[in-house]
Design a protein around this motif. Sequence first.
Motif, mmCIF file in Angstrom:
data_model
loop_
_atom_site.group_PDB
_atom_site.id
_atom_site.type_symbol
_atom_site.label_atom_id
_atom_site.label_comp_id
_atom_site.label_asym_id
_atom_site.label_seq_id
_atom_site.Cartn_x
_atom_site.Cartn_y
_atom_site.Cartn_z
ATOM 1 N N PRO A 232 30.474 -4.475 128.416
ATOM 2 C CA PRO A 232 29.967 -3.220 129.024
ATOM 3 C C PRO A 232 30.173 -2.150 128.160
ATOM 4 O O PRO A 232 31.285 -2.022 127.160
ATOM 5 C CB PRO A 232 31.030 -2.965 130.136
ATOM 6 N N GLU A 233 29.073 -1.241 128.010
ATOM 7 C CA GLU A 233 28.936 -0.081 127.091
ATOM 8 C C GLU A 233 30.404 0.713 127.100
ATOM 9 O O GLU A 233 30.507 1.233 126.150
ATOM 10 C CB GLU A 233 27.535 0.458 127.554
ATOM 11 N N ASN A 234 30.900 0.907 128.208
ATOM 12 C CA ASN A 234 31.930 2.035 128.342
ATOM 13 C C ASN A 234 33.278 1.232 127.733
ATOM 14 O O ASN A 234 33.931 2.145 127.168
ATOM 15 C CB ASN A 234 32.116 2.241 129.820
ATOM 16 N N VAL A 235 33.370 0.114 127.879
ATOM 17 C CA VAL A 235 34.614 -0.458 127.223
ATOM 18 C C VAL A 235 34.278 -0.593 125.577
ATOM 19 O O VAL A 235 35.087 -0.256 125.053
ATOM 20 C CB VAL A 235 34.541 -2.197 127.628
ATOM 21 N N LEU A 236 32.958 -0.993 125.150
ATOM 22 C CA LEU A 236 32.615 -0.997 123.775
ATOM 23 C C LEU A 236 32.806 0.455 123.313
ATOM 24 O O LEU A 236 33.549 0.682 122.060
ATOM 25 C CB LEU A 236 31.212 -1.358 123.430
ATOM 26 N N ALA A 237 32.488 1.690 123.842
ATOM 27 C CA ALA A 237 32.521 2.995 123.501
ATOM 28 C C ALA A 237 34.261 3.297 123.206
ATOM 29 O O ALA A 237 34.403 3.944 122.486
ATOM 30 C CB ALA A 237 31.855 3.874 124.494
ATOM 31 N N TYR A 238 34.902 2.848 124.229
ATOM 32 C CA TYR A 238 36.344 3.104 124.331
ATOM 33 C C TYR A 238 37.087 2.644 123.056
ATOM 34 O O TYR A 238 37.752 3.183 122.474
ATOM 35 C CB TYR A 238 36.924 2.670 125.637
ATOM 36 N N LEU A 239 36.721 1.186 122.874
ATOM 37 C CA LEU A 239 37.384 0.410 121.516
ATOM 38 C C LEU A 239 36.810 1.123 120.257
ATOM 39 O O LEU A 239 37.475 1.341 119.387
ATOM 40 C CB LEU A 239 37.020 -0.949 121.548
ATOM 41 N N VAL A 240 35.703 1.361 120.109
ATOM 42 C CA VAL A 240 35.111 1.860 118.982
ATOM 43 C C VAL A 240 35.442 3.522 118.799
ATOM 44 O O VAL A 240 35.929 3.746 117.702
ATOM 45 C CB VAL A 240 33.491 1.765 118.974
ATOM 46 N N GLY A 241 35.664 4.146 119.796
ATOM 47 C CA GLY A 241 36.299 5.453 119.759
ATOM 48 C C GLY A 241 37.414 5.527 119.223
ATOM 49 O O GLY A 241 37.929 6.330 118.398
ATOM 50 N N ARG A 242 38.313 4.626 119.805
ATOM 51 C CA ARG A 242 39.621 4.659 119.379
ATOM 52 C C ARG A 242 39.787 4.237 117.836
ATOM 53 O O ARG A 242 40.608 4.629 117.140
ATOM 54 C CB ARG A 242 40.543 3.506 120.047
ATOM 55 N N ARG A 243 38.962 3.169 117.297
ATOM 56 C CA ARG A 243 38.937 2.872 116.106
ATOM 57 C C ARG A 243 38.422 3.831 115.088
ATOM 58 O O ARG A 243 39.253 4.277 114.221
ATOM 59 C CB ARG A 243 38.199 1.635 115.747
ATOM 60 N N LEU A 244 37.476 4.670 115.565
ATOM 61 C CA LEU A 244 37.101 5.658 114.592
ATOM 62 C C LEU A 244 38.317 6.784 114.444
ATOM 63 O O LEU A 244 38.190 7.297 113.235
ATOM 64 C CB LEU A 244 35.780 6.365 115.060
ATOM 65 N N LYS A 245 38.609 7.207 115.571
ATOM 66 C CA LYS A 245 39.464 8.440 115.571
ATOM 67 C C LYS A 245 40.854 7.973 115.044
ATOM 68 O O LYS A 245 41.592 9.184 114.561
ATOM 69 C CB LYS A 245 39.608 8.902 117.091
ATOM 70 N N ALA A 246 41.400 6.852 114.999
ATOM 71 C CA ALA A 246 42.532 6.549 114.237
ATOM 72 C C ALA A 246 42.450 6.182 112.740
ATOM 73 O O ALA A 246 43.427 6.098 112.160
ATOM 74 C CB ALA A 246 42.980 5.245 114.900
ATOM 75 N N GLY A 247 41.002 6.151 112.313
ATOM 76 C CA GLY A 247 40.924 5.810 111.132
ATOM 77 C C GLY A 247 40.855 6.873 110.072
ATOM 78 O O GLY A 247 40.899 7.902 110.490
ATOM 79 N N PRO A 248 40.610 6.716 108.809
ATOM 80 C CA PRO A 248 40.555 7.763 107.669
ATOM 81 C C PRO A 248 39.233 8.464 108.125
ATOM 82 O O PRO A 248 38.416 7.986 108.740
ATOM 83 C CB PRO A 248 40.612 7.040 106.311
ATOM 84 N N LEU A 249 39.024 9.459 107.280
ATOM 85 C CA LEU A 249 37.688 10.195 107.384
ATOM 86 C C LEU A 249 36.302 9.312 107.083
ATOM 87 O O LEU A 249 36.800 8.240 106.247
ATOM 88 C CB LEU A 249 37.695 11.259 106.342
ATOM 89 N N ILE A 250 35.437 9.525 107.764
ATOM 90 C CA ILE A 250 34.199 8.788 107.282
ATOM 91 C C ILE A 250 33.855 9.014 105.805
ATOM 92 O O ILE A 250 33.513 10.061 105.701
ATOM 93 C CB ILE A 250 33.124 8.994 108.426
ATOM 94 N N LYS A 251 33.729 7.938 105.280
ATOM 95 C CA LYS A 251 33.384 8.322 103.818
ATOM 96 C C LYS A 251 32.082 7.424 103.353
ATOM 97 O O LYS A 251 31.809 6.136 103.820
ATOM 98 C CB LYS A 251 34.516 7.905 102.993
ATOM 99 N N PRO A 252 31.145 7.865 102.486
ATOM 100 C CA PRO A 252 30.024 6.936 102.247
ATOM 101 C C PRO A 252 30.747 5.905 101.459
ATOM 102 O O PRO A 252 31.541 5.735 100.650
ATOM 103 C CB PRO A 252 29.171 7.800 101.179
ATOM 104 N N LYS A 253 29.999 4.626 101.358
ATOM 105 C CA LYS A 253 30.508 3.402 100.557
ATOM 106 C C LYS A 253 30.006 3.752 99.133
ATOM 107 O O LYS A 253 29.012 4.072 98.806
ATOM 108 C CB LYS A 253 29.572 2.223 101.312
#
Length: 408
Positions: A232-253
Amino acid sequence: MAWFTENTSSFLSDTLANQQTRLPFFAVTGASFALGVYLHSLLSRKDDTPRILASPLSTVVPSLADADKAKLPIPLDVLPGARDVLTPYGSIRVYEWGPEDGEKVVFIHGITTPCLAVGGIAHELADKGCRVMLFDLFGRGYSDSPGDIPQDARLFSTQIMLALSSSPISWTGNGSKFHLLGYSLGGGIAAAFASYFPQLLSSVILLAPAGLIRDNHISFQSRVLYESSVIPENVLAYLVGRRLKAGPLIKPKPKSQRKPSEGPEAKDSKLSAEDALTEELQLDAPQRLSRAYPNITIPAAVNWQVHTHQGFVQSFMSSMRHGPILKTRELKTWERLGKVLADHSELKILVLCGEHDSIIIKDELVEDATAVLGTESIQFGFFDAGHEFPSTKPEEVAEKILTFWGKQ
């Protein structure tokens, strides 16, 4: 008494043995029950999702001092002519400037960035006498996001109309027409809008457009993640949100870590959500986005969105699932646009892309776009760059657009 004692002892022994036998069963049952409650809470989040997910404009900015507002990754006056438009879907941030009697151009940005990403091109065209309008798509920049509606071409087409209707001048009345420019996801949105409202348009400019990405480029993991029937979309958004917010700054590859964009390897390359998230963030050359704030960058703006915009993650996930991205999902839209072009011979399309784009493969784009749109109404142009070229080569992009219009 002896009989009672003996039988009682036997009963207690049997009971204890039964209890010990059942302990693993109770443990498994308890764990399963707890897991079920947790999953149910996740699956039921959809019912609890607010109808409007607020942007930082109402959750962060009001508490800041004026000096701190100027230091934001997306300053409030980052582009000229800012206004906030209240709609049933939430507030929309719109920017509009340039001569009122000039050629009118509406810009639609990509899946990750705010409209700032095409700000450099807008400045260049405004310098040449154009009236330009940019707006943050729902869930990006300073636009709110409707939390209970799929982010598909229908919603984005409605947002274009809402932005147009907020202008102090007429963009469509008395036979007026405007040029529509879409970048990345915005290219898919522009193609869909043009297929329904060609009478409103003078031309369509597509910069590395989504909508014709072949399915064989999507990794198996991403296919599973973005099949709404699986997770479900809400579950995916929840999991991805946790990953993004817990990780380092978004950096280009680094270049060495990017997907191949040419040769046989490009046809077999596999793309993931991370690729879509970071491809617009490359910094192979300085970005030229804002005249007022020349040092701001897209990576900093996107990182700020991840951490402060209540609707960003949900909007990104929903756009990945429902937006005009994949060829199998959008082929009918492009075929409808091809029929429109056959009936409106005066409407022309310019497609620009990077030679080294690992998301929008140049050769495949040319082949597929030509197959559905024909050769009479479409022109192509290319840059020695990747997917990020609109933010690093705004002067060159504007020059090709003006030449396409016969203004150069």
